[in-house]
Every structure is written in C-alpha cells, then in structure tokens.
Scaffold this active site. Structure first.
Site, PDB file in Angstrom:
ATOM      1  CE  LYS A 185       9.940   3.574  -2.591  1.00  0.00           C
ATOM      2  NZ  LYS A 185       8.520   3.191  -2.705  1.00  0.00           N
ATOM      3  CB  THR A 242      -0.916   0.042   1.233  1.00  0.00           C
ATOM      4  OG1 THR A 242      -0.100   0.040   2.420  1.00  0.00           O
ATOM      5  CG2 THR A 242      -1.851  -1.153   1.269  1.00  0.00           C
ATOM      6  CG  HIS A 243       2.433   3.929  -2.199  1.00  0.00           C
ATOM      7  ND1 HIS A 243       3.645   4.300  -1.651  1.00  0.00           N
ATOM      8  CD2 HIS A 243       2.719   3.152  -3.268  1.00  0.00           C
ATOM      9  CE1 HIS A 243       4.624   3.789  -2.375  1.00  0.00           C
ATOM     10  NE2 HIS A 243       4.094   3.070  -3.353  1.00  0.00           N
ATOM     11  CG  ASP A 253       6.639   1.290  -1.136  1.00  0.00           C
ATOM     12  OD1 ASP A 253       7.719   1.494  -0.565  1.00  0.00           O
ATOM     13  OD2 ASP A 253       6.514   1.263  -2.381  1.00  0.00           O
ATOM     14  N   GLY A 264      12.836   7.701   5.791  1.00  0.00           N
ATOM     15  CA  GLY A 264      14.212   8.151   5.642  1.00  0.00           C
ATOM     16  C   GLY A 264      14.400   9.543   6.204  1.00  0.00           C
ATOM     17  CG  ASP A 265      13.468  13.090   8.380  1.00  0.00           C
ATOM     18  OD1 ASP A 265      14.393  13.675   8.990  1.00  0.00           O
ATOM     19  OD2 ASP A 265      12.589  13.685   7.731  1.00  0.00           O
ATOM     20  NE  ARG A 293       2.574   2.066 -13.441  1.00  0.00           N
ATOM     21  CZ  ARG A 293       3.528   2.883 -13.901  1.00  0.00           C
ATOM     22  NH1 ARG A 293       3.206   3.856 -14.744  1.00  0.00           N
ATOM     23  NH2 ARG A 293       4.780   2.712 -13.533  1.00  0.00           N
ATOM     24  CB  THR A 338      11.593  12.691  11.858  1.00  0.00           C
ATOM     25  OG1 THR A 338      12.002  13.966  12.382  1.00  0.00           O
ATOM     26  CG2 THR A 338      10.522  12.901  10.802  1.00  0.00           C
TER      27      THR A 338
END
Length: 409
Positions: free
Chosen positions: A100, A68-69, A98, A102-103, A379, A107
């Site tokens: 991702k 999922t997003h 998903d 990155g911080d 897709r 955070t």
C-alpha cells in the site's frame, strides 16, 4: 460507476488473456488462473518466516496469487525471499506484496526497491494508494524497470597470476615461481541510476522455459600489473541477460484447459502448467481504489481517479484492489482483486464482520454479482485446521461463481 453489463465480465479469463491491450504479466496471470482453475489469492498474514513458508506450501496448489505483508514478518531476511521464490516456482503462483505505497515519489521509489524488503526484487505485484497524485504510477514503473535491469546483470572477474612462492622447506631456500593460477569469480551487480544503486535479493539462474537471449557484454576491462614471474592479470566483464516479456504462444493442451475444456487427469494440468512456464520478466501494480473496512474515506471521486490513472498506464497497472469491477469504458479490461471474502463454516452461517471494522461477503456475491476476478482470503483459511482443504473449498466456490457469471453453469 462500473456497468454490471460490461462485456469483459462475461468473457472467460483465457479469452481476456488474448486481448491486444493486455500486458505480458496480466496475460500470464489470466492463463495461470485458467489452467489452475483458481481465482483465489490467500493473504498470508503471519509473523515468522517459518509460518509464511508453511502457508505457501500448504495452499500453493490451490491459489493463483499469494499475498504477503513483509513488514509484519519478525525475522524477514534473504532466507525468507529465497524460500518464497522457491515455493512460488514449484507451486506456480505469483507473489503480491500488499505494501500500500503512498508517499512522495522519491520515498515510494526507495520503499519499492531498497531497504530490507526490496519489494521489486521478488514480488511480481504490489499495490499503491493514488492520493499522493497520479505521477506515482509512472515513478514506480520507472523504478521497476531499473530494478529488473539490475537483476539481470552480473560481473565476472578472471584473475591470472604467477607470483613468487616462498618455500617453507628448509632443504630448499630458493624461491620458486608458481605456474599461472586462474581464479574466476561471478557476482551480481546493480546498475546505477538517479536513485542510486538498486539492491539485488539473490542471484538466480534463468528458467529454461523462458525466452532468454545470450548474455550481452556491457563492459570489459583488462588490467595487468607486475613483471615476468610476478605478473597479475585481471579481466572484469559486466554482462546482461535480456528476458523476453512477450506472452508465449499457447500450446494445444494449455489452451484447451484454459478454455474450460474438462480434464480429470492431473497429468494434463501439470503438463499445461509446464507449457505455461515461468512468469515473464515483469512487474505489475494494483491501485487501491476501494477498501472493505467500514467507514473508509475512499470517495467515488478518488476511485474514478484511480481508473483514469490505470487507463494511462496499462502496461504496468494490471487493475485494482476494490469491492467490484471498475471496468467502465468499452476497452477497459482491468483485473479486480477483492478482500473481505469469507465462507460460512461448514454447517454454519456467514460471519459478516469482525470487531475491527472488516466487512465480509461471500464469493457468490463478490464474483458472481459484483464482477470481481480474484478473491482475497486471509483468516478464513489461515485459521483452519487443514489449510489446504479449506483453500480448496474457497477455490471451488469462487471458481463456480466465476463460471456462473460467464454462463458455464
């Protein structure tokens, strides 16, 4: 560089599930893949709760993981989370957000457990970039542990009250006293931590197929107020249920199917899935080690750093999002998820990319040659008229590529 002759590439998923350094969640996923004979993950890149749950229903029988997003769902809410959890339990697949991540550490912990997405409360898997530094892995693991603890806690409050009742009957002006009234409420509660309280997406009833201990009382307090005839007693109890994260012993039917023994009976497959039961009470991380987009800046040095961090956190890191197997050393047994997988339309040729930089490869190359374990398709399935039928076509092709790799074909 990963070796194309690494022994893990030629082991059945069911055998890998029994390896001693395999985490409980990885063991479950490998067993699930084996029984469903599906190493397919569908990427549900849609924009409404209705469409997301529709995709989950349509492809759920053919997949091992739904990706999922959540941040592109326009109407994301508790209803979305509840719906996803219900379909994933019914169809038996894991949820992979998903995100991702990155911080900096503080955070990403907040992004993982807080806010409207509260990823850790519902997603079995998520992923992260390593470029902020390897410490993010242990920080996410710590946040996951606290989050899971909070999901298993509840507050029960029992109130017993006997209070004067004012009569509205004009024939009786005298007050009378009610018999004691008992009111019981039960709500979820979060545990306190250095990152403050953790959000809980929903209160769930433990699945009877899981190994669950009786609730343990963490705190109980009784308070009384008033005098005879107007006495109120409130007892608040905070309890916690502890679920086992140990892999289950494989039952005979489940084990035979996961080892690749043929059965054409749908009943056998369903019974094996019932024996497998619900996922363990655990969360897992995939490190984003390689990408499928043209011109990406993930260097070989960065990829090697991801592998090193994974080895140091094998109880939390299941593997990688990458373009090939990254297992290098003798004891490496990481799972690899690969995006950018496509099949030609029936009677057509494989489209090798899009106008946005995405590059596509077929399952035979990705699974058979490059040693990937789970293919991610978006897709190619979402755009089909019959998503279930197309998901089955991808599942069958990816599974045949895996069976060819381990010598079953």
């Amino acid at each position: 560089m990963a070796s194309k002759n690494h022994p893990i590439l030629f082991l059945p998923f069911s055998t890998r599930a029994e390896q001693p350094n395999t985490s409980p969640l990885a063991t479950y996923l490998l067993s699930l893949i084996s029984i469903k004979r599906s190493n397919l993950c569908v990427s549900a890149d849609v924009h409404t709760t209705y469409d997301l749950l529709s995709v989950a229903e349509e492809v759920g029988d053919y997949i091992c993981v739904l990706k999922t997003h959540a941040d592109i769902i326009d109407d994301w809410s508790e209803k979305t989370i509840t719906g996803l959890e219900e379909v994933s339990r019914k169809k038996q697949f894991l949820l992979f957000e998903d995100r991702k991540l990155g911080d900096i550490g503080n955070t990403i912990q907040s992004q993982y457990i807080r806010g409207p997405l509260a990823i850790c409360t519902w997603a079995h898997l998520t992923n992260a970039h390593l470029f902020p530094g390897p410490s993010i892995v242990s920080l996410l693991h710590s946040a996951a542990s606290l989050c899971l603890t909070s999901l298993n806690q509840s507050v029960d409050t029992t109130i017993t009250a006997g209070t004067p009742r004012i009569s509205f009957d004009s024939s009786n002006a005298a007050d009378s006293v009610d018999q004691p009234l008992s009111i019981s409420t039960s709500t979820s509660v979060t545990s306190m931590s250095p990152i403050q309280s953790l959000p809980v997406s929903s209160t769930t009833t433990p699945d009877p197929s899981t190994s669950t201990s009786p609730p343990q009382t963490l705190f109980s307090h009784t308070r009384r107020k008033g005098e005879a005839g107007s006495l109120t007693t409130a007892t608040t109890t905070i309890s916690q249920t502890v679920e086992s994260t140990s892999p289950r012993h494989q039952a005979s039917l489940m084990h035979s199917l996961s080892m690749g023994e043929d059965s054409d009976e749908m009943h056998d497959k369903q019974k094996a899935l019932e024996e497998l039961g619900a996922p363990p009470h655990a969360r897992g991380l995939l490190l984003l080690a390689e990408m499928s987009s043209a011109g990406n800046l993930l260097t070989p040095e960065y990829t090697n750093a991801c592998v090193k961090a994974a080895r140091e956190n094998q109880d939390f890191v299941l593997g990688f999002v990458a373009q090939r197997s990254l297992n290098q050393e003798a004891n490496d047994a990481f799972l690899t998820f690969a995006p950018g997988v496509s099949l030609p339309k029936e009677g057509g040729e494989l489209v090798k990319g899009d106008e946005k930089g995405q590059q596509y490869r077929g399952p035979e190359q990705v699974v058979g040659r490059d040693g990937v374990d789970v293919v991610i398709v978006g897709r190619g399935i979402l755009g089909a008229t019959d998503r279930g039928r197309e998901a089955e076509r991808y599942r069958k092709t990816a599974w045949e590529a895996y069976e060819g790799r381990i010598g079953r074909r």
